[in-house]
Scaffold this active site. Structure first.
Site, short mmCIF file in Angstrom:
data_model
loop_
_atom_site.label_atom_id
_atom_site.label_comp_id
_atom_site.label_asym_id
_atom_site.label_seq_id
_atom_site.Cartn_x
_atom_site.Cartn_y
_atom_site.Cartn_z
N ARG A 23 0.41 -1.18 0.11
CA ARG A 23 0.03 -0.06 0.28
C ARG A 23 0.81 0.58 -0.33
O ARG A 23 0.46 2.21 -0.68
CB ARG A 23 -0.80 -0.28 1.17
CG ARG A 23 -1.74 -0.90 1.14
CD ARG A 23 -2.40 -1.16 2.37
NE ARG A 23 -1.34 -1.46 3.87
CZ ARG A 23 -1.72 -0.97 4.54
NH1 ARG A 23 -3.04 -1.07 4.98
NH2 ARG A 23 -0.88 -1.35 5.25
N ARG A 65 14.09 29.12 4.02
CA ARG A 65 13.17 29.49 5.32
C ARG A 65 14.41 29.77 6.40
O ARG A 65 14.60 28.84 6.94
CB ARG A 65 11.88 28.75 5.13
CG ARG A 65 11.40 29.14 4.14
CD ARG A 65 9.73 27.95 4.31
NE ARG A 65 9.57 27.77 3.25
CZ ARG A 65 8.01 28.23 2.55
NH1 ARG A 65 7.36 29.25 3.73
NH2 ARG A 65 7.80 28.03 2.05
N HIS A 68 14.37 31.31 12.44
CA HIS A 68 13.46 31.60 13.23
C HIS A 68 13.15 30.44 14.17
O HIS A 68 13.55 30.16 14.51
CB HIS A 68 11.73 31.42 12.55
CG HIS A 68 11.58 32.15 10.68
ND1 HIS A 68 11.24 30.55 10.51
CD2 HIS A 68 12.10 32.79 10.24
CE1 HIS A 68 11.17 31.24 9.60
NE2 HIS A 68 11.75 32.72 8.95
N LYS A 78 10.35 23.34 19.57
CA LYS A 78 9.75 22.35 18.12
C LYS A 78 10.10 21.36 18.15
O LYS A 78 11.54 20.41 18.38
CB LYS A 78 10.34 23.44 16.84
CG LYS A 78 9.66 24.55 16.63
CD LYS A 78 10.40 25.59 15.22
CE LYS A 78 9.87 26.65 16.01
NZ LYS A 78 11.22 27.43 14.85
N HIS A 124 15.57 28.40 13.98
CA HIS A 124 15.77 26.95 12.93
C HIS A 124 15.58 27.98 11.37
O HIS A 124 14.74 28.55 11.21
CB HIS A 124 14.52 26.17 13.43
CG HIS A 124 13.57 25.35 12.59
ND1 HIS A 124 12.73 25.61 11.66
CD2 HIS A 124 14.34 24.14 12.81
CE1 HIS A 124 12.61 24.67 11.17
NE2 HIS A 124 13.81 23.41 11.02
N TYR A 137 5.75 21.32 11.61
CA TYR A 137 5.91 21.70 12.76
C TYR A 137 5.02 21.12 13.57
O TYR A 137 4.23 22.32 13.31
CB TYR A 137 6.54 23.03 12.61
CG TYR A 137 7.26 23.60 11.80
CD1 TYR A 137 8.63 23.96 11.24
CD2 TYR A 137 6.45 23.53 10.19
CE1 TYR A 137 9.00 24.74 10.59
CE2 TYR A 137 6.61 23.77 9.33
CZ TYR A 137 7.99 24.27 9.04
OH TYR A 137 9.07 25.36 7.65
#
Length: 184
Positions: A23, A65, A68, A78, A124, A137
């Protein structure tokens, strides 16, 4: 789920088990009892954390990104993992002390399921290594826009490995690490 490596103090890289059959595949990303037991053996105080918010980002190749974090009192722990694609995940220690300014990078990708446990005081970020990188996250506090902060991605000596990073206006406007006064 196995705690493999402490990449920065209190910051853990974990390997996840993948179960596959005709699957497709199945990966468990969190078991509170595992986190509590391993962190207790490592001398950490209290439970891993209670989730308050979960979100994801989808990024194309060369999107950067970061870096932060949330400022106190809305700072958070996190858990992050890459559910599709691949990223170079980057962590920057903003905690006052001998590790301040130290950074580390680890590859997170869907083919080798791993996640990062990131404590308060660690910035991060990541660069997407392909189109369609999906990062998930889980955080211990809800996003507080008035306490949202960052450090400029190119201000602490990390080689992001891309010539033309794609950044948001917000990320371009973060202060350099040298200009940041850490509350951690």
């Amino acid at each position: 789920m196995q705690f493999d490596q402490e990449v920065l103090p209190g910051t853990w890289l974990l390997s996840l088990k993948r179960f596959e059959d005709a699957r497709g595949s199945f990966v468990k990303t969190y078991a509170r009892s595992v986190f509590d037991a391993v962190l207790a053996r490592a001398g950490a105080d209290g439970p891993a954390f209670d989730f308050r918010e979960e979100f994801y980002s989808l990024s194309n190749k060369d999107v950067v990104r970061g870096m932060h974090f949330q400022l106190p009192p809305h700072d958070h722990v996190k858990l992050v993992y890459c559910a599709a694609g691949a990223v170079q995940d980057v962590l920057l220690d903003l905690r006052k002390g001998p590790g301040y300014g130290r950074s580390v990078a680890v590859r997170l990708d869907a083919d080798t399921p791993r996640l990062l446990f990131i404590p308060k005081g660690i910035a991060h970020g990541f660069v997407s290594l392909c189109d369609g990188s999906l990062m998930v996250y889980k955080t211990s506090t809800e996003h507080a826009p008035s306490h949202d902060a960052g450090v400029r991605f190119d201000s602490f000596g990390h080689d992001w490995g891309c010539d033309a990073p794609i950044l948001s206006a917000r990320d371009q406007g973060h202060p350099a690490l040298a200009d940041f006064d850490s509350p951690f």
